[in-house]
Design an enzyme around this catalytic site. Structure first.
Site, PDB file in Angstrom:
ATOM      1  N   ARG A   1       0.803  -1.228   0.000  1.00  0.00           N
ATOM      2  CA  ARG A   1       0.000   0.000   0.000  1.00  0.00           C
ATOM      3  C   ARG A   1       0.833   1.274   0.000  1.00  0.00           C
ATOM      4  O   ARG A   1       0.325   2.345   0.312  1.00  0.00           O
ATOM      5  CB  ARG A   1      -0.999   0.000   1.160  1.00  0.00           C
ATOM      6  CG  ARG A   1      -2.042  -1.108   1.039  1.00  0.00           C
ATOM      7  CD  ARG A   1      -3.091  -1.001   2.101  1.00  0.00           C
ATOM      8  NE  ARG A   1      -4.068  -2.077   1.946  1.00  0.00           N
ATOM      9  CZ  ARG A   1      -5.048  -2.327   2.816  1.00  0.00           C
ATOM     10  NH1 ARG A   1      -5.175  -1.569   3.897  1.00  0.00           N
ATOM     11  NH2 ARG A   1      -5.888  -3.319   2.609  1.00  0.00           N
TER      12      ARG A   1
ATOM     13  N   HIS B   1       0.931   9.078 -29.119  1.00  0.00           N
ATOM     14  CA  HIS B   1       0.923   7.822 -28.382  1.00  0.00           C
ATOM     15  C   HIS B   1       0.418   6.672 -29.254  1.00  0.00           C
ATOM     16  O   HIS B   1       0.931   5.545 -29.173  1.00  0.00           O
ATOM     17  CB  HIS B   1       0.037   7.933 -27.141  1.00  0.00           C
ATOM     18  CG  HIS B   1       0.767   8.417 -25.925  1.00  0.00           C
ATOM     19  ND1 HIS B   1       0.115   8.763 -24.763  1.00  0.00           N
ATOM     20  CD2 HIS B   1       2.090   8.599 -25.676  1.00  0.00           C
ATOM     21  CE1 HIS B   1       1.003   9.150 -23.857  1.00  0.00           C
ATOM     22  NE2 HIS B   1       2.195   9.054 -24.392  1.00  0.00           N
TER      23      HIS B   1
ATOM     24  N   HIS C   1       0.058  14.250 -27.995  1.00  0.00           N
ATOM     25  CA  HIS C   1       0.103  12.905 -27.425  1.00  0.00           C
ATOM     26  C   HIS C   1      -1.065  12.013 -27.830  1.00  0.00           C
ATOM     27  O   HIS C   1      -0.927  10.795 -27.816  1.00  0.00           O
ATOM     28  CB  HIS C   1       0.178  12.987 -25.897  1.00  0.00           C
ATOM     29  CG  HIS C   1       1.537  13.375 -25.396  1.00  0.00           C
ATOM     30  ND1 HIS C   1       2.124  14.579 -25.724  1.00  0.00           N
ATOM     31  CD2 HIS C   1       2.421  12.716 -24.606  1.00  0.00           C
ATOM     32  CE1 HIS C   1       3.313  14.649 -25.147  1.00  0.00           C
ATOM     33  NE2 HIS C   1       3.525  13.536 -24.476  1.00  0.00           N
TER      34      HIS C   1
ATOM     35  N   ASN D   1      -1.328  17.253 -22.952  1.00  0.00           N
ATOM     36  CA  ASN D   1      -1.628  16.181 -23.898  1.00  0.00           C
ATOM     37  C   ASN D   1      -1.355  16.589 -25.343  1.00  0.00           C
ATOM     38  O   ASN D   1      -1.460  15.755 -26.259  1.00  0.00           O
ATOM     39  CB  ASN D   1      -3.106  15.773 -23.757  1.00  0.00           C
ATOM     40  CG  ASN D   1      -3.441  14.477 -24.452  1.00  0.00           C
ATOM     41  OD1 ASN D   1      -2.711  13.499 -24.333  1.00  0.00           O
ATOM     42  ND2 ASN D   1      -4.544  14.459 -25.184  1.00  0.00           N
TER      43      ASN D   1
ATOM     44  N   GLU E   1       9.499  17.058 -25.768  1.00  0.00           N
ATOM     45  CA  GLU E   1       8.667  17.518 -24.658  1.00  0.00           C
ATOM     46  C   GLU E   1       8.999  18.967 -24.289  1.00  0.00           C
ATOM     47  O   GLU E   1       8.130  19.731 -23.854  1.00  0.00           O
ATOM     48  CB  GLU E   1       8.836  16.602 -23.447  1.00  0.00           C
ATOM     49  CG  GLU E   1       8.343  15.178 -23.658  1.00  0.00           C
ATOM     50  CD  GLU E   1       6.825  15.063 -23.764  1.00  0.00           C
ATOM     51  OE1 GLU E   1       6.110  16.058 -23.500  1.00  0.00           O
ATOM     52  OE2 GLU E   1       6.330  13.968 -24.119  1.00  0.00           O
TER      53      GLU E   1
ATOM     54  N   LYS F   1       2.275  11.293 -12.087  1.00  0.00           N
ATOM     55  CA  LYS F   1       1.561  10.283 -12.874  1.00  0.00           C
ATOM     56  C   LYS F   1       2.450   9.052 -13.022  1.00  0.00           C
ATOM     57  O   LYS F   1       3.582   9.148 -13.481  1.00  0.00           O
ATOM     58  CB  LYS F   1       1.197  10.847 -14.248  1.00  0.00           C
ATOM     59  CG  LYS F   1       0.084  11.866 -14.213  1.00  0.00           C
ATOM     60  CD  LYS F   1      -0.099  12.562 -15.544  1.00  0.00           C
ATOM     61  CE  LYS F   1      -0.594  11.623 -16.621  1.00  0.00           C
ATOM     62  NZ  LYS F   1      -0.927  12.354 -17.866  1.00  0.00           N
TER      63      LYS F   1
ATOM     64  N   LYS G   1       5.778  22.923 -16.765  1.00  0.00           N
ATOM     65  CA  LYS G   1       4.961  21.785 -16.357  1.00  0.00           C
ATOM     66  C   LYS G   1       4.540  21.906 -14.900  1.00  0.00           C
ATOM     67  O   LYS G   1       3.406  21.590 -14.533  1.00  0.00           O
ATOM     68  CB  LYS G   1       5.705  20.466 -16.595  1.00  0.00           C
ATOM     69  CG  LYS G   1       4.851  19.267 -16.169  1.00  0.00           C
ATOM     70  CD  LYS G   1       5.329  17.948 -16.666  1.00  0.00           C
ATOM     71  CE  LYS G   1       4.319  16.865 -16.302  1.00  0.00           C
ATOM     72  NZ  LYS G   1       4.712  15.517 -16.750  1.00  0.00           N
TER      73      LYS G   1
ATOM     74  N   GLU H   1      -5.485  16.111 -13.353  1.00  0.00           N
ATOM     75  CA  GLU H   1      -5.777  16.112 -14.792  1.00  0.00           C
ATOM     76  C   GLU H   1      -7.272  16.096 -15.085  1.00  0.00           C
ATOM     77  O   GLU H   1      -7.765  15.308 -15.883  1.00  0.00           O
ATOM     78  CB  GLU H   1      -5.096  14.903 -15.462  1.00  0.00           C
ATOM     79  CG  GLU H   1      -4.924  15.064 -16.959  1.00  0.00           C
ATOM     80  CD  GLU H   1      -4.098  13.956 -17.566  1.00  0.00           C
ATOM     81  OE1 GLU H   1      -3.174  14.290 -18.316  1.00  0.00           O
ATOM     82  OE2 GLU H   1      -4.361  12.771 -17.285  1.00  0.00           O
TER      83      GLU H   1
ATOM     84  N   HIS I   1       9.705   7.730 -28.108  1.00  0.00           N
ATOM     85  CA  HIS I   1       8.548   8.503 -27.655  1.00  0.00           C
ATOM     86  C   HIS I   1       8.530   9.903 -28.255  1.00  0.00           C
ATOM     87  O   HIS I   1       7.519  10.331 -28.838  1.00  0.00           O
ATOM     88  CB  HIS I   1       8.558   8.583 -26.124  1.00  0.00           C
ATOM     89  CG  HIS I   1       7.487   9.464 -25.566  1.00  0.00           C
ATOM     90  ND1 HIS I   1       6.180   9.058 -25.465  1.00  0.00           N
ATOM     91  CD2 HIS I   1       7.529  10.752 -25.099  1.00  0.00           C
ATOM     92  CE1 HIS I   1       5.454  10.048 -24.951  1.00  0.00           C
ATOM     93  NE2 HIS I   1       6.248  11.088 -24.721  1.00  0.00           N
TER      94      HIS I   1
ATOM     95  N   ARG J   1      -4.674  20.653 -16.883  1.00  0.00           N
ATOM     96  CA  ARG J   1      -3.503  19.808 -17.121  1.00  0.00           C
ATOM     97  C   ARG J   1      -3.597  19.054 -18.444  1.00  0.00           C
ATOM     98  O   ARG J   1      -2.588  18.564 -18.962  1.00  0.00           O
ATOM     99  CB  ARG J   1      -3.334  18.836 -15.953  1.00  0.00           C
ATOM    100  CG  ARG J   1      -2.064  18.014 -16.022  1.00  0.00           C
ATOM    101  CD  ARG J   1      -1.797  17.298 -14.723  1.00  0.00           C
ATOM    102  NE  ARG J   1      -0.680  16.370 -14.827  1.00  0.00           N
ATOM    103  CZ  ARG J   1      -0.135  15.752 -13.784  1.00  0.00           C
ATOM    104  NH1 ARG J   1      -0.603  15.949 -12.572  1.00  0.00           N
ATOM    105  NH2 ARG J   1       0.869  14.914 -13.967  1.00  0.00           N
TER     106      ARG J   1
END
Length: 356
Positions: A113, A240, A236, A233, A177, A135, A215, A225, A255, A229
């Protein structure tokens, strides 16, 4: 340079030294585990190894690359933590690029946890993007980052020395990026970047600091998000899908290379929607093609890519969600496009011819 992400954690952009590990020791962890890949074990771990003397440290090495960012690798990591006797009062140091940061943070945050973790990003991509914002996750069912959670590290340590261990292609990948951050939020930075077509003469500490700060400010406005936020994207949604579709083939893209394709396509969508001017579109396209070349995207794969875009976490109902540009430095979130128009953006990309 030091940047605070609210009260959650601190980003330090500087050479990692004894002060960093003295701070970690003051937190009185029962032990430390370091997760790295084959590259970072060989080239990056020696830069910090001498600061670990006298501590209970377990090192775990995983295979390198996005292809290994999946549940079976996490299972192996969890098993290693159990064998080492790790517990919740341990701390996990993720030494690597975006894959290690995403996956290592996910493993640490779910083990018993949750244990604390520190992100030590070693690629430009992870230093300016993946290590900041909390994230975490893995790829599943052919979709990038589709299993995961939000969890903050206790610290992010960004050391520009690690960039010297990378091939030029990896540096260019991460630079995508940096370009994205400027295009969505900082017109002045976009103007500066256009002079940076040769990436071997860059003041990385300053550039990384400016990009991370963009960022950081967006993340603070929308940590989970749900709105603002989504600006991050940009490039992306399509990028992606292109990256995932080509991942197992001989023509796979890194990427940042795929995100460059996505930024071109999504700039075209912005122009088609009446937002981005033709002049700004041409400037963005020419700049990205000069940096990343022009790999053709197979049209036979367009329907499969649309299927991958439909799985994007930011979609609402059956609509595919985008961030569009009004102009460099200004964006708008929650825009949509039909599958037919998205495929036309990919055809536009394939048709591009840059004049010498």
């Amino acid at each position: 340079m030091t940047l605070d992400v609210g009260e959650a954690y601190r980003i330090r952009i500087e050479t990692i030294g004894d002060d960093h590990f003295s701070w970690l020791r003051q937190r009185k962890y029962a032990g430390w585990v370091i997760i790295m890949d084959e590259h970072t074990k060989q080239y990056c771990f020696p830069l910090i190894n001498n600061y670990l003397a006298g501590e209970q440290v377990v090192t775990v090495t995983v295979a390198q690359g996005e292809r290994h960012k999946h549940l079976e690798t996490c299972r192996d990591l969890w098993e290693e933590l159990f064998r080492a006797g790790a517990g919740r009062r341990w701390c996990c140091l993720n030494l690597g690029g975006g894959v290690i940061g995403d996956m290592g943070g996910f493993v640490a945050s779910t083990f018993k946890r949750g244990m604390d973790f520190v992100q030590i990003p070693t690629t430009l991509l992870s230093q300016v993007d993946a290590s900041v914002g909390g994230k975490l996750g893995i790829d599943f069912f052919g979709v990038k980052n589709s299993i995961g959670l939000f969890a903050d590290p206790v610290a992010v340590w960004i050391d520009p020395r690690f960039l010297s261990t990378l091939p030029d292609r990896e540096i260019r990948s991460g630079f995508a990026e940096v370009v994205k951050h400027a295009l969505i939020a900082d017109a002045a930075e976009w103007e500066r970047l256009q002079a940076a077509t040769q990436l071997d003469h860059v003041d990385w500490a300053s550039l990384i600091g400016r990009s991370v700060d963009i960022k950081r400010r967006i993340v603070l406005d929308d940590p989970l998000e749900r709105g603002a936020r989504k600006a991050l994207n940009f490039g992306h949604t399509i990028g992606h899908a292109v990256e995932s579709y080509l991942l197992e083939g001989e023509d796979r893209l890194l990427h940042g290379e795929a995100i460059a394709v996505g930024m071109i396509c999504e700039s075209w969508l912005s122009h088609r929607a009446g937002r981005l001017s033709a002049h700004d579109l041409d400037t963005i396209v020419n700049y990205l093609i000069r940096l990343y070349g022009h790999p053709e995207i197979p049209e036979a794969g367009f329907p499969a890519m649309i299927g991958l875009m439909r799985q994007d976490k930011k979609n609402d109902a059956d609509e595919i969600n985008f961030t569009f540009l009004d102009s460099p430095g200004r964006h708008v979130v929650n825009e949509t496009a039909t599958p037919e128009v998205i495929q036309e953006s990919l055809r536009y990309y394939n048709r591009i011819r840059i004049q010498p």
